[in-house]
Structure formats: structure tokens, C-alpha cells
Design a protein around this motif. Structure first.
Motif, PDB file in Angstrom:
ATOM      1  N   PHE A   1       0.860  -1.174   0.000  1.00  0.00           N
ATOM      2  CA  PHE A   1       0.000   0.000   0.000  1.00  0.00           C
ATOM      3  C   PHE A   1       0.899   1.228   0.000  1.00  0.00           C
ATOM      4  O   PHE A   1       1.604   1.506   0.982  1.00  0.00           O
ATOM      5  CB  PHE A   1      -0.908   0.023   1.233  1.00  0.00           C
ATOM      6  N   THR A   2       0.910   1.942  -1.118  1.00  0.00           N
ATOM      7  CA  THR A   2       1.694   3.170  -1.250  1.00  0.00           C
ATOM      8  C   THR A   2       3.139   2.962  -0.770  1.00  0.00           C
ATOM      9  O   THR A   2       3.678   3.736   0.021  1.00  0.00           O
ATOM     10  CB  THR A   2       1.031   4.331  -0.486  1.00  0.00           C
ATOM     11  N   GLY A   3       3.741   1.886  -1.258  1.00  0.00           N
ATOM     12  CA  GLY A   3       5.151   1.622  -0.978  1.00  0.00           C
ATOM     13  C   GLY A   3       5.428   0.801   0.263  1.00  0.00           C
ATOM     14  O   GLY A   3       6.567   0.365   0.472  1.00  0.00           O
ATOM     15  N   LEU A   4       4.425   0.559   1.109  1.00  0.00           N
ATOM     16  CA  LEU A   4       4.613  -0.213   2.337  1.00  0.00           C
ATOM     17  C   LEU A   4       4.119  -1.636   2.118  1.00  0.00           C
ATOM     18  O   LEU A   4       2.939  -1.858   1.819  1.00  0.00           O
ATOM     19  CB  LEU A   4       3.863   0.435   3.500  1.00  0.00           C
ATOM     20  N   GLU A   5       5.024  -2.599   2.269  1.00  0.00           N
ATOM     21  CA  GLU A   5       4.678  -3.999   2.027  1.00  0.00           C
ATOM     22  C   GLU A   5       3.589  -4.468   2.983  1.00  0.00           C
ATOM     23  O   GLU A   5       3.600  -4.150   4.180  1.00  0.00           O
ATOM     24  CB  GLU A   5       5.916  -4.882   2.172  1.00  0.00           C
ATOM     25  N   VAL A   6       2.646  -5.243   2.447  1.00  0.00           N
ATOM     26  CA  VAL A   6       1.581  -5.799   3.271  1.00  0.00           C
ATOM     27  C   VAL A   6       2.062  -7.124   3.860  1.00  0.00           C
ATOM     28  O   VAL A   6       2.436  -8.039   3.110  1.00  0.00           O
ATOM     29  CB  VAL A   6       0.306  -6.030   2.425  1.00  0.00           C
ATOM     30  N   PRO A   7       2.078  -7.268   5.194  1.00  0.00           N
ATOM     31  CA  PRO A   7       2.539  -8.525   5.812  1.00  0.00           C
ATOM     32  C   PRO A   7       1.661  -9.703   5.392  1.00  0.00           C
ATOM     33  O   PRO A   7       0.472  -9.545   5.094  1.00  0.00           O
ATOM     34  CB  PRO A   7       2.417  -8.248   7.312  1.00  0.00           C
ATOM     35  N   ALA A   8       2.246 -10.898   5.383  1.00  0.00           N
ATOM     36  CA  ALA A   8       1.541 -12.096   4.929  1.00  0.00           C
ATOM     37  C   ALA A   8       0.308 -12.406   5.763  1.00  0.00           C
ATOM     38  O   ALA A   8      -0.658 -13.001   5.266  1.00  0.00           O
ATOM     39  CB  ALA A   8       2.499 -13.286   4.936  1.00  0.00           C
ATOM     40  N   ASP A   9       0.307 -12.011   7.037  1.00  0.00           N
ATOM     41  CA  ASP A   9      -0.859 -12.304   7.887  1.00  0.00           C
ATOM     42  C   ASP A   9      -1.994 -11.312   7.677  1.00  0.00           C
ATOM     43  O   ASP A   9      -3.044 -11.419   8.322  1.00  0.00           O
ATOM     44  CB  ASP A   9      -0.459 -12.352   9.364  1.00  0.00           C
ATOM     45  N   GLN A  10      -1.785 -10.352   6.757  1.00  0.00           N
ATOM     46  CA  GLN A  10      -2.817  -9.351   6.489  1.00  0.00           C
ATOM     47  C   GLN A  10      -3.564  -9.604   5.179  1.00  0.00           C
ATOM     48  O   GLN A  10      -4.351  -8.770   4.758  1.00  0.00           O
ATOM     49  CB  GLN A  10      -2.208  -7.948   6.464  1.00  0.00           C
ATOM     50  N   TYR A  11      -3.314 -10.749   4.567  1.00  0.00           N
ATOM     51  CA  TYR A  11      -4.069 -11.076   3.354  1.00  0.00           C
ATOM     52  C   TYR A  11      -4.235 -12.584   3.235  1.00  0.00           C
ATOM     53  O   TYR A  11      -3.486 -13.377   3.826  1.00  0.00           O
ATOM     54  CB  TYR A  11      -3.415 -10.498   2.102  1.00  0.00           C
ATOM     55  N   THR A  12      -5.255 -12.966   2.452  1.00  0.00           N
ATOM     56  CA  THR A  12      -5.565 -14.373   2.207  1.00  0.00           C
ATOM     57  C   THR A  12      -5.768 -14.578   0.718  1.00  0.00           C
ATOM     58  O   THR A  12      -6.397 -13.751   0.046  1.00  0.00           O
ATOM     59  CB  THR A  12      -6.841 -14.797   2.955  1.00  0.00           C
ATOM     60  N   ILE A  13      -5.242 -15.688   0.192  1.00  0.00           N
ATOM     61  CA  ILE A  13      -5.420 -16.038  -1.210  1.00  0.00           C
ATOM     62  C   ILE A  13      -6.271 -17.294  -1.302  1.00  0.00           C
ATOM     63  O   ILE A  13      -5.988 -18.302  -0.639  1.00  0.00           O
ATOM     64  CB  ILE A  13      -4.063 -16.277  -1.905  1.00  0.00           C
ATOM     65  N   THR A  14      -7.345 -17.227  -2.102  1.00  0.00           N
ATOM     66  CA  THR A  14      -8.156 -18.408  -2.386  1.00  0.00           C
ATOM     67  C   THR A  14      -7.978 -18.756  -3.865  1.00  0.00           C
ATOM     68  O   THR A  14      -7.151 -18.162  -4.559  1.00  0.00           O
ATOM     69  CB  THR A  14      -9.636 -18.144  -2.078  1.00  0.00           C
ATOM     70  N   ASN A  15      -8.756 -19.702  -4.358  1.00  0.00           N
ATOM     71  CA  ASN A  15      -8.658 -20.091  -5.763  1.00  0.00           C
ATOM     72  C   ASN A  15      -9.007 -18.960  -6.713  1.00  0.00           C
ATOM     73  O   ASN A  15      -8.531 -18.930  -7.854  1.00  0.00           O
ATOM     74  CB  ASN A  15      -9.564 -21.295  -6.062  1.00  0.00           C
ATOM     75  N   ASP A  16      -9.845 -18.035  -6.262  1.00  0.00           N
ATOM     76  CA  ASP A  16     -10.298 -16.990  -7.174  1.00  0.00           C
ATOM     77  C   ASP A  16     -10.321 -15.593  -6.560  1.00  0.00           C
ATOM     78  O   ASP A  16     -10.892 -14.678  -7.152  1.00  0.00           O
ATOM     79  CB  ASP A  16     -11.690 -17.321  -7.722  1.00  0.00           C
ATOM     80  N   LYS A  17      -9.684 -15.421  -5.399  1.00  0.00           N
ATOM     81  CA  LYS A  17      -9.726 -14.105  -4.754  1.00  0.00           C
ATOM     82  C   LYS A  17      -8.434 -13.817  -3.986  1.00  0.00           C
ATOM     83  O   LYS A  17      -7.745 -14.731  -3.531  1.00  0.00           O
ATOM     84  CB  LYS A  17     -10.910 -13.993  -3.792  1.00  0.00           C
ATOM     85  N   LEU A  18      -8.157 -12.527  -3.870  1.00  0.00           N
ATOM     86  CA  LEU A  18      -7.156 -12.008  -2.941  1.00  0.00           C
ATOM     87  C   LEU A  18      -7.899 -11.114  -1.959  1.00  0.00           C
ATOM     88  O   LEU A  18      -8.535 -10.131  -2.370  1.00  0.00           O
ATOM     89  CB  LEU A  18      -6.082 -11.216  -3.689  1.00  0.00           C
ATOM     90  N   ILE A  19      -7.849 -11.454  -0.682  1.00  0.00           N
ATOM     91  CA  ILE A  19      -8.580 -10.714   0.350  1.00  0.00           C
ATOM     92  C   ILE A  19      -7.567 -10.033   1.255  1.00  0.00           C
ATOM     93  O   ILE A  19      -6.782 -10.700   1.935  1.00  0.00           O
ATOM     94  CB  ILE A  19      -9.484 -11.659   1.161  1.00  0.00           C
ATOM     95  N   ILE A  20      -7.580  -8.703   1.249  1.00  0.00           N
ATOM     96  CA  ILE A  20      -6.619  -7.925   2.031  1.00  0.00           C
ATOM     97  C   ILE A  20      -7.359  -7.287   3.208  1.00  0.00           C
ATOM     98  O   ILE A  20      -8.374  -6.600   3.032  1.00  0.00           O
ATOM     99  CB  ILE A  20      -5.957  -6.835   1.169  1.00  0.00           C
ATOM    100  N   LYS A  21      -6.834  -7.488   4.399  1.00  0.00           N
ATOM    101  CA  LYS A  21      -7.460  -6.951   5.601  1.00  0.00           C
ATOM    102  C   LYS A  21      -7.097  -5.480   5.803  1.00  0.00           C
ATOM    103  O   LYS A  21      -6.001  -5.046   5.452  1.00  0.00           O
ATOM    104  CB  LYS A  21      -7.009  -7.754   6.832  1.00  0.00           C
ATOM    105  N   ASN A  22      -8.013  -4.746   6.368  1.00  0.00           N
ATOM    106  CA  ASN A  22      -7.777  -3.384   6.850  1.00  0.00           C
ATOM    107  C   ASN A  22      -7.074  -2.483   5.827  1.00  0.00           C
ATOM    108  O   ASN A  22      -5.992  -1.935   6.093  1.00  0.00           O
ATOM    109  CB  ASN A  22      -6.955  -3.419   8.139  1.00  0.00           C
ATOM    110  N   PRO A  23      -7.665  -2.276   4.650  1.00  0.00           N
ATOM    111  CA  PRO A  23      -7.054  -1.340   3.693  1.00  0.00           C
ATOM    112  C   PRO A  23      -7.111   0.081   4.238  1.00  0.00           C
ATOM    113  O   PRO A  23      -7.932   0.388   5.121  1.00  0.00           O
ATOM    114  CB  PRO A  23      -7.935  -1.490   2.451  1.00  0.00           C
TER     115      PRO A  23
END
Length: 283
Positions: free
Chosen positions: A70-92
């Protein structure tokens, strides 16, 4: 073979997407088996949406995620989930932000011919109805209208022609002293008018060109270009004549003047959809 039953979607259930995507920047590093796509989306909360969202849900299929920021700051792995058809990012972020996503895809292995695929040595895209999600993670729906800037990098021998929607603003050779491969070049295209992602297009390959021009009703000269497989240039006369008559008919009947500096048609044997009305780059 897919065995799942398609889900019926009703207009009465429509909800605006929680975020607007004002601008899309795509950087393609073409490779037959591992094309890298670096995407940047300028986003902000959608005032028409009831739910501003505690998570950002993006569509994506058959692509490999390499990084998110987000604007140059890497999103930690525990802040997103990948499924077969979606990327879900927490707390944008609640304030406007730039979402940066790097992915890879396999154009040669894309036998679905949806998204970015390679056939007969040429790269093509087919994004209608839901092919853009095979290129990068994105809200792949027709009510998201964005302006696009696209950079395409490819091998000069295999892909001397690099095309996308809009007007070409820059092109040249890749001059990287640290790279072993000095046979690459790039082109940058900008479309200043918002469009849905299903009208995005990219074509790269070894193609011949037939050129002409059309003068609009306000006296603006538009370049017309038809790209075909080498040796088939003599088949383009009727297509070019039809294009010019169609543009004139749009002006006379609807008062609609073409708004870009160039209109391109690509006619290749390997395109699977028959024809696709991508903005400024019909395939």
C-alpha cells in the motif's frame, strides 16, 4: 472439466464496489512461460457504497502473487488471504492509496485463452467477460471505470510489435548494462478515457501493418492501422474501407467523433473469440 453450477446473479442484488479505481498502471515483462505483471492502482473509498469495507476483495485466477504493498509499504503475509479466485486484504487504508501488486502468469500454458495467452508465437488478451482477473488481481466487474497506462516489454525478434489501448506515448530499446539480454524493447500506451477492465487489450508479436488515416468531422487526423500475419497485407483493403465508412457513419448518425489519435485492428488466426471490441484496439 468444470462441474460447478454457475451462480445466478440478479440485478436487484447489485451493490457498488466499496472502492473506486481512478487509475491503472500495468507493466508487462513478456515471457512465454513466466510473464511478470507489475500493477499499480490509485484507489479511494466509493461514496456510493454503503459498506466502505474492512477488507479489500479482488478477483484473481491462475496467477502467482509475488508481492503486495500500500503506497510503498509492504503488506505482511498475515494481512491477506489467497483463495482459488480471490485475494482478500485486511484493513485497507481509509484515505486514498496506491495498491501495488506484482504477479506472474504463464501465457503459453493458458489453454483457456482467457486473460493473457500465447498462441502461434503471438501474445493476445481476451478480457470479456472475466479474463482480466487472469492478468492481475483486480475488482473484475464492468462498473469499475479507470484510466490506463500500460508499459509492455518484450523480445525484439519475437515481438517487434507491442500494442495496447490508447495512444502510444513512448517506445525504445531496453538499455540495461546489468542484463545479459540486450535484445528487448518497450512501448508505453496511455488511454486518457476511463474504461472497464474487460475492454483492456494487449497484443505482441511478429505482425505486418497496413496504414491509412481518417479525418474527423472537426478536422482531426486519426491514424488507422491494421495488423495481420506477414503475407496477408493484401487482404486488408476491405477492412480498412469498412473502418473508415463506419467512423464516418458514427459521426453522421450519432454525432460521435473518435476520441483517440489512433485506431488499430489486429486480425490473426489464433484469436479465439472471433472479434472483440476493445477500446481503440479491435482484435
Amino acid at each position: 472439466m468444470r462441474t460447478d453450477i454457475p451462480q445466478t446473479i440478479y440485478l436487484k442484488d447489485y451493490q457498488p464496489f466499496p472502492y473506486l479505481v481512478d487509475h491503472v498502471s500495468l507493466d508487462f515483462r513478456l515471457d512465454p512461460k513466466e510473464t511478470r505483471v507489475i500493477a499499480r492502482f490509485d484507489m479511494r473509498a466509493n461514496p456510493a457504497a454503503k459498506d466502505q469495507g474492512r477488507q479489500l476483495v479482488l478477483n484473481g485466477e491462475n496467477i502467482a502473487l509475488k508481492s503486495i504493498a500500500f503506497t510503498g509499504l509492504e503488506v505482511p503475509a498475515d494481512q491477506y488471504t489467497i483463495t482459488n479466485d480471490k485475494l482478500i486484504i485486511k484493513n485497507p487504508p481509509r484515505e486514498p492509496f496506491t495498491l501495488e501488486i506484482e504477479t506472474t502468469c504463464n501465457p503459453s500454458g493458458n489453454t483457456a485463452l482467457s486473460g493473457l495467452y500465447r498462441s502461434g508465437g503471438n501474445y493476445c488478451t481476451q478480457c470479456e467477460a472475466q479474463g482480466f482477473r487472469r492478468i492481475t488481481y483486480f475488482p473484475d466487474r464492468p462498473d469499475i471505470l479507470s484510466r490506463y497506462r500500460v508499459r509492455i516489454e518484450g523480445d525484439k525478434t519475437d515481438n517487434p510489435v507491442l500494442l495496447s489501448n490508447g495512444n502510444k506515448v513512448l517506445e525504445g530499446d531496453i538499455k540495461d548494462g546489468d542484463s545479459k539480454d540486450q535484445n528487448r524493447h518497450f512501448a508505453i500506451w496511455e488511454d486518457p478515457f476511463p474504461k472497464p477492465c474487460y475492454l483492456f487489450a494487449l497484443v505482441a508479436g511478429d505482425l505486418a501493418r497496413v496504414s491509412d488515416t481518417f479525418t474527423t468531422m472537426t478536422g482531426r487526423k486519426v491514424a488507422l492501422e491494421i495488423f495481420v500475419e506477414p503475407g496477408k497485407q493484401d487482404r486488408c483493403a476491405w477492412a480498412m474501407s469498412s473502418l473508415k465508412r463506419s467512423m464516418k457513419w458514427d459521426e453522421e448518425v450519432f454525432g460521435r467523433e473518435y476520441d483517440l489519435d489512433i485506431f488499430m485492428i489486429v486480425a490473426v488466426s489464433d484469436f479465439n473469440m472471433g472479434a472483440m471490441e476493445n477500446k481503440g484496439l479491435n482484435v
